[in-house]
Design a protein around this motif. Structure first.
Motif, PDB file in Angstrom:
ATOM      1  N   ARG A  70       0.826  -1.209   0.000  1.00  0.00           N
ATOM      2  CA  ARG A  70       0.000   0.000   0.000  1.00  0.00           C
ATOM      3  C   ARG A  70       0.861   1.260   0.000  1.00  0.00           C
ATOM      4  O   ARG A  70       0.566   2.223  -0.695  1.00  0.00           O
ATOM      5  N   ILE A  71       1.925   1.241   0.775  1.00  0.00           N
ATOM      6  CA  ILE A  71       2.821   2.393   0.815  1.00  0.00           C
ATOM      7  C   ILE A  71       3.439   2.614  -0.562  1.00  0.00           C
ATOM      8  O   ILE A  71       3.561   3.750  -1.028  1.00  0.00           O
ATOM      9  N   GLY A  72       3.818   1.532  -1.225  1.00  0.00           N
ATOM     10  CA  GLY A  72       4.354   1.642  -2.582  1.00  0.00           C
ATOM     11  C   GLY A  72       3.336   2.238  -3.540  1.00  0.00           C
ATOM     12  O   GLY A  72       3.680   3.087  -4.382  1.00  0.00           O
ATOM     13  N   VAL A 102      -5.652  10.406   1.535  1.00  0.00           N
ATOM     14  CA  VAL A 102      -5.836   8.954   1.359  1.00  0.00           C
ATOM     15  C   VAL A 102      -4.605   8.216   1.870  1.00  0.00           C
ATOM     16  O   VAL A 102      -4.717   7.193   2.559  1.00  0.00           O
ATOM     17  N   ALA A 103      -3.427   8.701   1.545  1.00  0.00           N
ATOM     18  CA  ALA A 103      -2.191   8.061   2.006  1.00  0.00           C
ATOM     19  C   ALA A 103      -2.126   8.062   3.525  1.00  0.00           C
ATOM     20  O   ALA A 103      -1.784   7.051   4.155  1.00  0.00           O
ATOM     21  N   ALA A 104      -2.465   9.186   4.129  1.00  0.00           N
ATOM     22  CA  ALA A 104      -2.445   9.270   5.599  1.00  0.00           C
ATOM     23  C   ALA A 104      -3.459   8.311   6.199  1.00  0.00           C
ATOM     24  O   ALA A 104      -3.183   7.637   7.203  1.00  0.00           O
ATOM     25  N   ALA A 105      -4.629   8.212   5.592  1.00  0.00           N
ATOM     26  CA  ALA A 105      -5.659   7.298   6.108  1.00  0.00           C
ATOM     27  C   ALA A 105      -5.190   5.852   6.020  1.00  0.00           C
ATOM     28  O   ALA A 105      -5.387   5.064   6.951  1.00  0.00           O
ATOM     29  N   ILE A 106      -4.542   5.493   4.931  1.00  0.00           N
ATOM     30  CA  ILE A 106      -4.046   4.116   4.782  1.00  0.00           C
ATOM     31  C   ILE A 106      -2.980   3.825   5.825  1.00  0.00           C
ATOM     32  O   ILE A 106      -2.988   2.768   6.459  1.00  0.00           O
ATOM     33  N   VAL A 108      -2.632   5.212   8.739  1.00  0.00           N
ATOM     34  CA  VAL A 108      -3.282   5.127  10.051  1.00  0.00           C
ATOM     35  C   VAL A 108      -3.969   3.784  10.217  1.00  0.00           C
ATOM     36  O   VAL A 108      -3.862   3.139  11.274  1.00  0.00           O
ATOM     37  N   LEU A 109      -4.656   3.315   9.186  1.00  0.00           N
ATOM     38  CA  LEU A 109      -5.339   2.012   9.267  1.00  0.00           C
ATOM     39  C   LEU A 109      -4.338   0.879   9.465  1.00  0.00           C
ATOM     40  O   LEU A 109      -4.562  -0.031  10.265  1.00  0.00           O
ATOM     41  N   VAL A 110      -3.234   0.937   8.742  1.00  0.00           N
ATOM     42  CA  VAL A 110      -2.217  -0.108   8.880  1.00  0.00           C
ATOM     43  C   VAL A 110      -1.634  -0.103  10.286  1.00  0.00           C
ATOM     44  O   VAL A 110      -1.449  -1.152  10.906  1.00  0.00           O
ATOM     45  N   MET A 111      -1.372   1.062  10.822  1.00  0.00           N
ATOM     46  CA  MET A 111      -0.810   1.158  12.167  1.00  0.00           C
ATOM     47  C   MET A 111      -1.798   0.639  13.212  1.00  0.00           C
ATOM     48  O   MET A 111      -1.411  -0.005  14.182  1.00  0.00           O
ATOM     49  N   ARG A 112      -3.066   0.928  13.032  1.00  0.00           N
ATOM     50  CA  ARG A 112      -4.073   0.426  13.979  1.00  0.00           C
ATOM     51  C   ARG A 112      -4.146  -1.079  13.938  1.00  0.00           C
ATOM     52  O   ARG A 112      -4.298  -1.725  14.972  1.00  0.00           O
ATOM     53  N   ARG A 113      -4.048  -1.665  12.764  1.00  0.00           N
ATOM     54  CA  ARG A 113      -4.083  -3.124  12.654  1.00  0.00           C
ATOM     55  C   ARG A 113      -2.877  -3.751  13.329  1.00  0.00           C
ATOM     56  O   ARG A 113      -2.967  -4.810  13.918  1.00  0.00           O
ATOM     57  N   ARG A 114      -1.741  -3.103  13.243  1.00  0.00           N
ATOM     58  CA  ARG A 114      -0.535  -3.631  13.895  1.00  0.00           C
ATOM     59  C   ARG A 114      -0.680  -3.612  15.410  1.00  0.00           C
ATOM     60  O   ARG A 114      -0.151  -4.470  16.093  1.00  0.00           O
ATOM     61  N   GLN A 115      -1.393  -2.619  15.933  1.00  0.00           N
ATOM     62  CA  GLN A 115      -1.539  -2.506  17.384  1.00  0.00           C
ATOM     63  C   GLN A 115      -2.463  -3.565  17.939  1.00  0.00           C
ATOM     64  O   GLN A 115      -2.387  -3.915  19.100  1.00  0.00           O
ATOM     65  N   ARG A 116      -3.312  -4.121  17.139  1.00  0.00           N
ATOM     66  CA  ARG A 116      -4.235  -5.167  17.619  1.00  0.00           C
ATOM     67  C   ARG A 116      -3.496  -6.401  17.779  1.00  0.00           C
ATOM     68  O   ARG A 116      -3.176  -7.188  18.293  1.00  0.00           O
TER      69      ARG A 116
END
Length: 116
Positions: A70-72, A102-106, A108-116
């Motif tokens: 996604r970052i790519g 959109v990039a910032a939202a992606i 943030v979503l990825v970081m939240r998933r990592r925290q779970r």
């Protein structure tokens, strides 16, 4: 096996008794191991822990791979947007802001998933 004085039968009986005692000792040890609930629970818990750690490692690797993809994609779209802005600066300003959002939202979503 029988000798003239009957000693062969006694020795055979003694050997049978020794063998039976050894088998009985093994059986008692096996029953004691089954009866040791605490040790059995610890063994089961360590197996489950190992399995869960393996699953967690797989999920973490998958999330990292998806995040990198996604970052790519975001970097590519931002690069394309930058090139378009350089060609036509005024209309693409809002597009760049939207792409950045959109990039910032992606991220943030990825970081939240990592925290779970």
């Amino acid at each position: 096996m029988t000798l003239s004085n009957g000693r062969g039968d006694h020795e055979a009986l003694r050997e049978d008794i020794r063998q039976t005692r050894a088998e009985l000792a093994e059986t008692v040890q096996a029953l004691a191991a089954k009866a040791d609930v605490k040790a059995r629970i610890k063994g089961s818990a360590s197996q489950v822990t190992g399995r869960l750690r393996g699953q967690a490692a797989n999920v973490t690797g998958s999330v990292r791979t998806q995040a990198e993809e996604r970052i790519g994609e975001v970097r590519s779209s931002v690069s394309e947007a930058n090139q378009a802005v350089r060609r036509r600066p005024v209309p693409w300003g809002a597009g760049v802001l939207a792409a950045a959002a959109v990039a910032a939202a992606i991220v943030v979503l990825v970081m939240r998933r990592r925290q779970r």
